[in-house]
Motif scaffolding. Structure first.
Motif, PDB file in Angstrom:
ATOM      1  N   THR A 124      40.836  30.281  46.822  1.00  0.00           N
ATOM      2  CA  THR A 124      41.259  31.556  46.612  1.00  0.00           C
ATOM      3  C   THR A 124      40.677  32.555  45.430  1.00  0.00           C
ATOM      4  OG1 THR A 124      43.277  32.874  46.612  1.00  0.00           O
ATOM      5  CG2 THR A 124      43.119  30.724  45.578  1.00  0.00           C
ATOM      6  N   PRO A 125      40.526  33.720  45.865  1.00  0.00           N
ATOM      7  CA  PRO A 125      40.113  34.748  44.895  1.00  0.00           C
ATOM      8  C   PRO A 125      41.519  34.913  43.871  1.00  0.00           C
ATOM      9  CG  PRO A 125      40.709  35.989  46.889  1.00  0.00           C
ATOM     10  CD  PRO A 125      40.777  34.465  47.288  1.00  0.00           C
ATOM     11  N   PRO A 126      41.395  35.410  42.650  1.00  0.00           N
ATOM     12  CA  PRO A 126      42.237  35.631  41.855  1.00  0.00           C
ATOM     13  C   PRO A 126      43.160  36.696  42.725  1.00  0.00           C
ATOM     14  CG  PRO A 126      40.399  35.740  40.572  1.00  0.00           C
ATOM     15  CD  PRO A 126      39.819  35.643  42.051  1.00  0.00           C
ATOM     16  N   ASP A 127      42.483  37.575  43.341  1.00  0.00           N
ATOM     17  CA  ASP A 127      43.441  38.791  44.098  1.00  0.00           C
ATOM     18  C   ASP A 127      42.289  39.578  44.896  1.00  0.00           C
ATOM     19  OD1 ASP A 127      42.005  40.906  42.630  1.00  0.00           O
ATOM     20  OD2 ASP A 127      43.261  40.458  41.005  1.00  0.00           O
ATOM     21  N   LEU A 128      42.652  40.155  45.961  1.00  0.00           N
ATOM     22  CA  LEU A 128      41.797  40.925  47.167  1.00  0.00           C
ATOM     23  C   LEU A 128      41.144  41.964  46.186  1.00  0.00           C
ATOM     24  CD1 LEU A 128      44.148  41.119  49.863  1.00  0.00           C
ATOM     25  CD2 LEU A 128      42.584  39.618  49.550  1.00  0.00           C
ATOM     26  N   ILE A 129      41.499  42.717  45.263  1.00  0.00           N
ATOM     27  CA  ILE A 129      40.752  43.844  44.605  1.00  0.00           C
ATOM     28  C   ILE A 129      39.563  42.807  43.821  1.00  0.00           C
ATOM     29  CG2 ILE A 129      40.634  45.027  42.644  1.00  0.00           C
ATOM     30  CD1 ILE A 129      43.437  45.672  42.749  1.00  0.00           C
ATOM     31  N   GLU A 130      39.537  41.796  43.442  1.00  0.00           N
ATOM     32  CA  GLU A 130      38.436  40.931  42.893  1.00  0.00           C
ATOM     33  C   GLU A 130      37.567  40.490  44.105  1.00  0.00           C
ATOM     34  OE1 GLU A 130      35.591  38.863  40.847  1.00  0.00           O
ATOM     35  OE2 GLU A 130      37.033  40.435  39.908  1.00  0.00           O
TER      36      GLU A 130
END
Length: 209
Positions: A124-130
């Motif tokens: 998973t990414p740290p968050d969708l912005i990243e």
């Protein structure tokens, strides 16, 4: 009797860095496992090689494989097919080799049904912005495709509950280390080793009898 290998399934949203993490795992020679190369109908990106990164096939060729039962899993994603050829995976597992699959989330759910004893890891990414930043920096997709991928990623992250482990890919080296620890621990689980020890006890009892 040859112990069957362990199936390791690595998946997650597009752009999360599955390929980068997989390459780092293979380059590190941490464990003797085989990478199962996926098949796809998407266009080859700069630097990719047929038979190394993917088996690049036409839509007709891919659909023929489906019709002949030659795919462990497959899915259509943003207009292209992705899937895992079955023959190679079975041969390696039967030979006692661990097999690493790097596949899309829909495909992983198909494998989950067919191979419930596999190890399913969600990257998973740290968050969708990243994630959006990574997709944009990659420079391979048009803006509308990136937006579709972000929307798809949100849906896929919600499917994380179907996996055994979640690993954040904040730094590649750290993500690889986390996955390596998971694999090491999975090899020590009692359901995976119990037959070996039962065989050892039976052999000892036979010698004593």
């Amino acid at each position: 009797m040859q112990e069957r290998g362990m199936l390791i399934v690595l998946s997650g949203p597009s752009g999360v860095g599955k390929g980068t993490v997989r390459q780092a795992m293979l380059a590190g020679n941490y464990r003797d496992f085989k990478y199962s190369i996926s098949m796809t109908t998407r266009q080859m990106r700069p630097g990719e090689q047929d038979g190394v990164d993917y088996y690049f096939r036409t839509k007709a060729q891919f659909e023929q494989e489906i019709a002949e039962g030659g795919m462990l899993e497959y899915a259509r994603y943003v207009g292209n097919y992705y899937g895992t050829p079955l023959k190679y995976v079975n041969k390696m597992l039967d030979d006692g080799q661990d097999v690493l699959l790097e596949i899309e989330v829909k495909g992983a759910m198909q494998v989950r049904e067919k191979c419930p004893d596999g190890v399913f890891i969600f990257l998973t990414p740290p968050d969708l912005i990243e994630l959006k930043h990574r997709l944009t920096a990659r420079g391979t997709d048009a803006p509308d495709v990136i937006e579709r991928r972000i929307a798809q990623a949100a849906d896929e992250i919600a499917m994380m509950e179907n996996y055994d482990y979640a690993v954040v890919n904040d730094q590649v080296e750290l993500a690889v280390r986390r996955i390596e620890r998971i694999i090491e621990a999975e090899h020590l689980r009692v359901p995976r080793v119990i037959d070996r020890y039962k065989g050892m006890l039976a052999h000892t009892q036979a010698q004593q009898g």
